[in-house]
Design a protein around this motif. Sequence first.
Motif, PDB file in Angstrom:
ATOM      1  N   SER A 102      48.336  -0.348 -60.065  1.00 48.52           N
ATOM      2  CA  SER A 102      47.068  -0.774 -59.458  1.00 48.52           C
ATOM      3  C   SER A 102      45.981  -0.992 -60.501  1.00 48.52           C
ATOM      4  N   LEU A 103      46.096  -0.272 -61.630  1.00 50.89           N
ATOM      5  CA  LEU A 103      45.124  -0.438 -62.717  1.00 50.89           C
ATOM      6  C   LEU A 103      45.561  -1.526 -63.703  1.00 50.89           C
ATOM      7  N   SER A 104      46.654  -2.241 -63.348  1.00 49.16           N
ATOM      8  CA  SER A 104      47.200  -3.338 -64.172  1.00 49.16           C
ATOM      9  C   SER A 104      47.752  -2.868 -65.517  1.00 49.16           C
ATOM     10  N   ASP A 105      48.081  -1.567 -65.620  1.00 48.37           N
ATOM     11  CA  ASP A 105      48.737  -1.051 -66.825  1.00 48.37           C
ATOM     12  C   ASP A 105      50.245  -1.056 -66.533  1.00 48.37           C
ATOM     13  N   PHE A 106      50.860  -2.231 -66.656  1.00 36.56           N
ATOM     14  CA  PHE A 106      52.237  -2.405 -66.192  1.00 36.56           C
ATOM     15  C   PHE A 106      53.260  -1.724 -67.099  1.00 36.56           C
ATOM     16  N   LYS A 107      52.914  -1.536 -68.368  1.00 40.30           N
ATOM     17  CA  LYS A 107      53.824  -0.840 -69.285  1.00 40.30           C
ATOM     18  C   LYS A 107      53.988   0.618 -68.845  1.00 40.30           C
ATOM     19  N   GLN A 108      52.854   1.274 -68.563  1.00 39.32           N
ATOM     20  CA  GLN A 108      52.899   2.664 -68.091  1.00 39.32           C
ATOM     21  C   GLN A 108      53.565   2.743 -66.720  1.00 39.32           C
ATOM     22  N   ALA A 109      53.265   1.759 -65.866  1.00 41.11           N
ATOM     23  CA  ALA A 109      53.872   1.727 -64.526  1.00 41.11           C
ATOM     24  C   ALA A 109      55.391   1.671 -64.635  1.00 41.11           C
ATOM     25  N   LEU A 110      55.895   0.805 -65.525  1.00 36.85           N
ATOM     26  CA  LEU A 110      57.341   0.677 -65.726  1.00 36.85           C
ATOM     27  C   LEU A 110      57.958   1.995 -66.190  1.00 36.85           C
ATOM     28  N   GLU A 111      57.312   2.646 -67.153  1.00 32.79           N
ATOM     29  CA  GLU A 111      57.841   3.908 -67.691  1.00 32.79           C
ATOM     30  C   GLU A 111      57.956   4.965 -66.590  1.00 32.79           C
ATOM     31  N   HIS A 112      56.917   5.068 -65.760  1.00 32.62           N
ATOM     32  CA  HIS A 112      56.921   6.086 -64.701  1.00 32.62           C
ATOM     33  C   HIS A 112      57.909   5.744 -63.586  1.00 32.62           C
ATOM     34  N   HIS A 113      58.007   4.478 -63.242  1.00 36.39           N
ATOM     35  CA  HIS A 113      58.953   4.092 -62.191  1.00 36.39           C
ATOM     36  C   HIS A 113      60.403   4.228 -62.665  1.00 36.39           C
ATOM     37  N   GLU A 114      60.636   4.033 -63.968  1.00 38.42           N
ATOM     38  CA  GLU A 114      61.978   4.255 -64.529  1.00 38.42           C
ATOM     39  C   GLU A 114      62.362   5.734 -64.404  1.00 38.42           C
ATOM     40  N   ARG A 115      61.397   6.624 -64.688  1.00 43.97           N
ATOM     41  CA  ARG A 115      61.649   8.070 -64.568  1.00 43.97           C
ATOM     42  C   ARG A 115      61.896   8.446 -63.105  1.00 43.97           C
ATOM     43  N   TYR A 116      61.136   7.821 -62.198  1.00 35.83           N
ATOM     44  CA  TYR A 116      61.313   8.056 -60.759  1.00 35.83           C
ATOM     45  C   TYR A 116      62.730   7.657 -60.338  1.00 35.83           C
ATOM     46  N   LEU A 117      63.180   6.499 -60.803  1.00 32.17           N
ATOM     47  CA  LEU A 117      64.525   6.006 -60.484  1.00 32.17           C
ATOM     48  C   LEU A 117      65.593   6.965 -61.009  1.00 32.17           C
ATOM     49  N   GLU A 118      65.404   7.410 -62.237  1.00 33.52           N
ATOM     50  CA  GLU A 118      66.366   8.316 -62.887  1.00 33.52           C
ATOM     51  C   GLU A 118      66.528   9.615 -62.083  1.00 33.52           C
ATOM     52  N   ILE A 119      65.397  10.199 -61.666  1.00 33.97           N
ATOM     53  CA  ILE A 119      65.438  11.466 -60.923  1.00 33.97           C
ATOM     54  C   ILE A 119      66.043  11.264 -59.536  1.00 33.97           C
ATOM     55  N   CYS A 120      65.652  10.175 -58.856  1.00 31.65           N
ATOM     56  CA  CYS A 120      66.204   9.898 -57.518  1.00 31.65           C
ATOM     57  C   CYS A 120      67.719   9.738 -57.573  1.00 31.65           C
ATOM     58  N   SER A 121      68.210   9.070 -58.618  1.00 33.66           N
ATOM     59  CA  SER A 121      69.661   8.878 -58.781  1.00 33.66           C
ATOM     60  C   SER A 121      70.359  10.222 -58.969  1.00 33.66           C
ATOM     61  N   LYS A 122      69.723  11.130 -59.735  1.00 29.09           N
ATOM     62  CA  LYS A 122      70.333  12.436 -60.015  1.00 29.09           C
ATOM     63  C   LYS A 122      70.369  13.337 -58.785  1.00 29.09           C
ATOM     64  N   VAL A 123      69.293  13.304 -57.968  1.00 26.30           N
ATOM     65  CA  VAL A 123      69.239  14.204 -56.801  1.00 26.30           C
ATOM     66  C   VAL A 123      69.830  13.560 -55.550  1.00 26.30           C
ATOM     67  N   GLY A 124      70.311  12.308 -55.666  1.00 30.83           N
ATOM     68  CA  GLY A 124      70.948  11.636 -54.531  1.00 30.83           C
ATOM     69  C   GLY A 124      69.987  11.156 -53.466  1.00 30.83           C
ATOM     70  N   ASP A 125      68.749  10.863 -53.860  1.00 33.20           N
ATOM     71  CA  ASP A 125      67.742  10.365 -52.910  1.00 33.20           C
ATOM     72  C   ASP A 125      67.836   8.838 -52.853  1.00 33.20           C
ATOM     73  N   LYS A 126      68.651   8.331 -51.905  1.00 38.59           N
ATOM     74  CA  LYS A 126      68.891   6.889 -51.819  1.00 38.59           C
ATOM     75  C   LYS A 126      67.628   6.106 -51.464  1.00 38.59           C
ATOM     76  N   ALA A 127      66.871   6.630 -50.495  1.00 38.46           N
ATOM     77  CA  ALA A 127      65.645   5.927 -50.083  1.00 38.46           C
ATOM     78  C   ALA A 127      64.670   5.841 -51.252  1.00 38.46           C
ATOM     79  N   GLY A 128      64.530   6.956 -51.989  1.00 41.39           N
ATOM     80  CA  GLY A 128      63.642   6.972 -53.156  1.00 41.39           C
ATOM     81  C   GLY A 128      64.127   6.031 -54.243  1.00 41.39           C
TER      82      GLY A 128
END
Length: 500
Positions: A187-213
């Motif tokens: 939302s603040l148009s800092d897309f590099k930081q957004a990508l880094e955080h969303h990549e971490r979110y994806l990684e954790i969701c994959s590990k804990v089996g959260d398909k919706a996440g």
Amino acid sequence: MGDKASEGRARVNLGNGYFKLGEVKKAIEHHERHMKIAKKVADKAGEGRAYANLGHSYHCLGNDDKAIQHHELYLQTSKEVGDKAGERRAHGNLGNGYHSLGDFKKAMECHERHLLISREVGDKAGEGRAYGKLGNGYHSFGDFKKAMECHEQAIEHHKRHLKISKKVGERAGEGRAFGNRGNGYHSLSDFKQALEHHERYLEICSKVGDKAGEGQAYGNLGNDYDRLAWRLKKAIEHHERHLHISKEVGDKAIEGRAYANLGIGYIALGDFQKVIEHHELHLEIAKEHLVSKKLSSGLYTAIRTVDLRRKELNGCVSEKQVREFISTLYYNALEEIGVRTAVSCENCSLYENDNQGLTTEGDPGQVSRRASSKRSLGKLYEVIIAPIANLVHGDDFILVPEGPFCLVPFAALVYMNMQYLSETFRIRVIPSLTTLQLVTDCPEDFHKKNGALLVGDPCLEEVLFNGIKLCQLSCAKKEEEVIGKILDTTPLIGKMATKD
């Protein structure tokens, strides 16, 4: 009673299980049974949870009216039993529901209550989510300064949420915190930081089996890559993964959004055939799950995009050709109504060019004449208005043009028995949907019903552009004076032309 209570718990578990498997209608059946049992045994807290689960399920099916009804009941029940956390969640859910219906004012009120209660109970993660939602709301209203402040606050609260989740080892909470912080940075148009955080979110969701996440993370990453013009193919890949997972979990609302995002992605790549395919699939889902009497924003977007893109594809194979075609129609239409022929115009551009001062506008020689000048006004109606004509009710026509459509003489467009559009409709052209929302949200007596406000040729004495002092626009001043005489109104010119 003990058996009934056990049955109620079993129904909750079955409902949640079916929901995770994507069998939402079966989930609703079990949550309905749980709600009836909770009422029978006077379990108010259980009744509230059943209402919340039903609200989520109906939202998933795209039935936001029913979702709101159940979240209202959840709110009422939470208040009765003094469940502040439930009350907070209910306000947040109601805000999401109203936002989906396009009622941003009510959505903001709900998120304000969500924020207030989160502060009361010391829920930092809830505070962060509320700030994020408020930021989105202010953005919808065009108040970008407040939107930025809210998103910055959201990021700070999500930082705290992340630290706490790491400390207590709550991986799912840690993942959500990364996802929420990513949304804030986006939302603040800092897309590099957004990508880094969303990549971490994806990684954790994959590990804990959260398909919706996991699906949500792919969607967020797709949106991040969408904003980075050189990574459009990467955006498409992530939206495809988002679509695949939404089908796996059976979330039709998310599936529709994934199709819409893919359609938007293919626009940027210039593949208009795929644009149509994906928006038609979005339209199909929106129609299937639309139960509100109001036209949902998703359905309207799908209808508009599919119909207009189909018209644009008529003889055009690229975005450049589409623009060229519309420009040709536009210039031919101006000839038909006899305007801008050998007219002297000031150079109003802020950039230097070889043609300083006054220029004479004639025919654009480089635009190929593929459209017949005798029917350009009718053709423009056919391309722009005809695809949405069946959605127009009454005699008020509000248009929000963009790109090559901004200069189209809408009032002069002809249809049926060579009638001008302005003979049947009151036509208003507005710069953006945000402006329209602001105007419609004003009290009825806020704007004058008659008269006119004319502003032109503002004082440029103190204005510098790249160190260069700008010149006054004498022709703009004359134009305002002529219009002022016609409308019997004194225009605001020069030093009088200010915001005050």
